[in-house]
Design an enzyme around this catalytic site. Sequence first.
Site, short mmCIF file in Angstrom:
data_model
loop_
_atom_site.label_atom_id
_atom_site.label_comp_id
_atom_site.label_asym_id
_atom_site.label_seq_id
_atom_site.Cartn_x
_atom_site.Cartn_y
_atom_site.Cartn_z
N TYR A 184 -0.07 -12.81 -4.85
CA TYR A 184 -1.45 -13.41 -5.25
C TYR A 184 -2.32 -13.52 -4.09
CZ TYR A 184 1.32 -15.30 -9.10
OH TYR A 184 2.26 -15.21 -9.94
N ARG B 290 -3.79 2.71 -4.99
CA ARG B 290 -3.95 1.95 -6.24
C ARG B 290 -2.84 2.47 -7.32
NH1 ARG B 290 -9.44 1.09 -9.31
NH2 ARG B 290 -9.28 3.24 -10.05
N GLY C 160 2.32 -2.05 -6.46
CA GLY C 160 1.92 -3.33 -5.84
C GLY C 160 2.71 -4.27 -5.92
P1 FDA Z 1 -2.88 -2.69 -6.83
O1 FDA Z 1 -2.99 -1.16 -7.25
O2 FDA Z 1 -4.23 -3.37 -6.79
O3 FDA Z 1 -1.96 -2.69 -5.59
C1 FDA Z 1 -1.99 -3.81 -4.97
C2 FDA Z 1 -1.50 -3.78 -3.40
O4 FDA Z 1 -0.61 -2.97 -3.33
C3 FDA Z 1 -2.94 -2.84 -2.71
O5 FDA Z 1 -2.83 -3.35 -1.29
C4 FDA Z 1 -2.48 -1.53 -2.75
O6 FDA Z 1 -2.96 -0.57 -1.79
C5 FDA Z 1 -0.78 -1.69 -2.63
N1 FDA Z 1 -0.16 -0.35 -3.21
C6 FDA Z 1 -0.10 -0.23 -4.62
N2 FDA Z 1 0.35 0.62 -4.89
C7 FDA Z 1 1.01 1.25 -3.73
C8 FDA Z 1 1.97 2.26 -3.30
N3 FDA Z 1 2.36 2.93 -4.55
N4 FDA Z 1 2.29 2.43 -1.99
C9 FDA Z 1 1.69 1.54 -1.25
N5 FDA Z 1 0.79 0.68 -1.48
C10 FDA Z 1 0.64 0.41 -2.77
N6 FDA Z 1 2.67 -11.01 -9.96
C11 FDA Z 1 3.96 -11.35 -10.30
O7 FDA Z 1 4.95 -11.53 -9.35
N7 FDA Z 1 4.45 -11.88 -11.55
C12 FDA Z 1 3.33 -11.97 -12.50
O8 FDA Z 1 3.91 -12.18 -13.60
C13 FDA Z 1 2.11 -11.41 -12.14
N8 FDA Z 1 1.27 -11.38 -13.13
C14 FDA Z 1 -0.02 -10.76 -13.06
C15 FDA Z 1 -1.12 -10.86 -14.04
C16 FDA Z 1 -2.17 -10.48 -13.75
C17 FDA Z 1 -3.44 -10.22 -15.01
C18 FDA Z 1 -2.57 -9.91 -12.53
C19 FDA Z 1 -3.98 -9.69 -12.17
C20 FDA Z 1 -1.77 -10.06 -11.35
C21 FDA Z 1 -0.32 -10.61 -11.74
N9 FDA Z 1 0.50 -10.44 -10.64
C22 FDA Z 1 1.79 -11.04 -11.08
C23 FDA Z 1 0.26 -10.23 -9.31
C24 FDA Z 1 0.60 -8.70 -9.16
O9 FDA Z 1 2.06 -8.73 -8.99
C25 FDA Z 1 0.01 -7.89 -7.96
O10 FDA Z 1 -1.42 -8.11 -7.93
C26 FDA Z 1 0.34 -6.92 -7.68
O11 FDA Z 1 0.07 -6.34 -6.10
C27 FDA Z 1 -0.53 -5.43 -8.48
O12 FDA Z 1 0.18 -4.43 -8.49
P2 FDA Z 1 -0.75 -3.11 -8.88
O13 FDA Z 1 0.02 -1.99 -8.43
O14 FDA Z 1 -1.33 -3.57 -10.25
O15 FDA Z 1 -2.03 -3.50 -7.78
#
Ligand code: FDA
Length: 506
Positions: free
Chosen positions: A449, A82, A155
């Site tokens: 998404y 995460r 992510g």
């Molecule tokens: P999270 O930690 O949940 O990880 C997402 C996925 O990636 C999981 O499968 C995780 O295991 C994997 N992962 C995370 N870190 C990793 C690492 N270091 N190594 C390997 N795997 C890893 N998208 C977009 O393109 N433009 C936008 O403007 C937005 N805006 C937006 C707003 C809001 C409120 C939300 C909830 C979502 C978006 N998104 C978006 C979508 C966003 O890009 C997508 O949900 C990303 O995967 C989020 O990354 P996180 O690291 O926060 O998620």
Amino acid sequence: STEVSFLQCFSSNLQHPNEASNVLLTTNSSNYSSVLQSSIRNHRFLNNSTLKPQFIITPSHVSHIQAAIRCSKQNGLQVRVRSAGHDYEGLSYVADVPFLIIDLFNLRSIRVDIENESAWVESGATLGELYHKIAEKSKLYGFPAGSCSTVGVGGHFSGGGFGTIFRKYGLAADNIIDAKIVDVNGKILTRKSMGEDLFWAIRGGGGASFGVIFSWKVKIVPVPQTVTVFNVRYTLEQGASKLLQKWQNVAHELDEDIFLHAVLEVADSTTSSAGSNKTVLVSFGSLYLGGVEKLVSLLQESFPQLGLMRENCTEMTWIQSVLYFAGFSTKDSLNVLLDRSTQYKGFLKAKSDYLTKPVSETGLEGLYRILLEEEAPVLILTPYGGRMSEISDSEIAFPHRKGNIYAIQYLTNWDEEDETEKHISSMRRLYKYMKPYVSKAPRAAYLNYRDLDLGRNNNAGNSSYAQAYVWGLKYFKNNFKRLVRVKTAVDPDNFFRNEQSIPVFP
Ligand code: FDA
């Protein structure tokens, strides 16, 4: 027991075994729940029936990630990584088999090098932290990534990542020039040592199938001193439908310095017609990399029907536009970008589509009817074209390029658990309605998404190529097969897996 064996393994894999108590949380740790919940963005997964991780590892050094991987393997635990927890289906913190979370929020340092137009950013950083750090060094540089400041780098980058300047500079993933990953053997690899295949895969193919990427080197991009934003809104009664039809034809062809998206939502009608007090409101929101005069003249030429006037526009710096699109006031201190606590809290479900041709007038009319009947989903229509059409489909694993005129994100939010069923069904009806109007064979979707309705691996995660092809083709099109080849080469036993991870060839 697994717990004892894992704890022993973890401590003995650290250089200083007593560090374990600082970075490893068990279900008995006093801060276990608060850390677990700290970046759960979707309340659908914040309940007692969701299986909880046996451990949460909060690495402050890469050796903690290495130890976590080695010991999870030894003890048969699945790993969820995460960065900031924005995954729409919670795949970074939910699993239905015994698992642990590697939560990277402590690994979030950012080093910006203006002279070389690059930055190293650790995966646990948020987009807001990255934008803030760049602006601290120079207001004439930015980075082409998403709008929401709390989204995590890990992510977002590994799934693609688009924002208001992607028509000019491409995706976040298009601007990655190096990365550091811990692989399935606990080894640290850089671009050079991981090889171009794996480096290709982690740019758009999702990180979670391949290892734990803990740091990225990115190209930062120049932005002008002045940018211009506007948001003009029309209801159906005010002629929104004609404007939207025109928008479908012009938005992807506008100068690449203009980003002009359209947001459809249900709103109260002031000019109530035929007894209905609801209407569809279409907001046309824009960022232009330049001053107001030029923007107004460009739009008067290519989209005069919008009737854009100087008074509708506001000039500001690029970093202020980041505040604006993240939902803050442009007068706020830039420090609001450092706030990791979520701007959004609640239940949500999202889906996505790509369009290669405009939706017909009758198609749009049906869409408005559905929106007025359903549980108030919002549609965000993002124009493609510009730089996105110049990069080949196979340059990186993200495949949605030339030929797409826009993408749609369908998003629905709600506050109470007992409304979940209603909202998810409503979203599915809307998605079904759109089928004739969107891309076909495959009906493409955006990995970031995440949508588990598209298909999922078996519980144990060992799905066949044929099973995974159903959703793999939608997210990755012709790149899916190469992703499976890379996965088979780097993680042949399919250790890094989840409901939508890339499978291995037998
Ligand atoms: P999270 O930690 O949940 O990880 C997402 C996925 O990636 C999981 O499968 C995780 O295991 C994997 N992962 C995370 N870190 C990793 C690492 N270091 N190594 C390997 N795997 C890893 N998208 C977009 O393109 N433009 C936008 O403007 C937005 N805006 C937006 C707003 C809001 C409120 C939300 C909830 C979502 C978006 N998104 C978006 C979508 C966003 O890009 C997508 O949900 C990303 O995967 C989020 O990354 P996180 O690291 O926060 O998620």
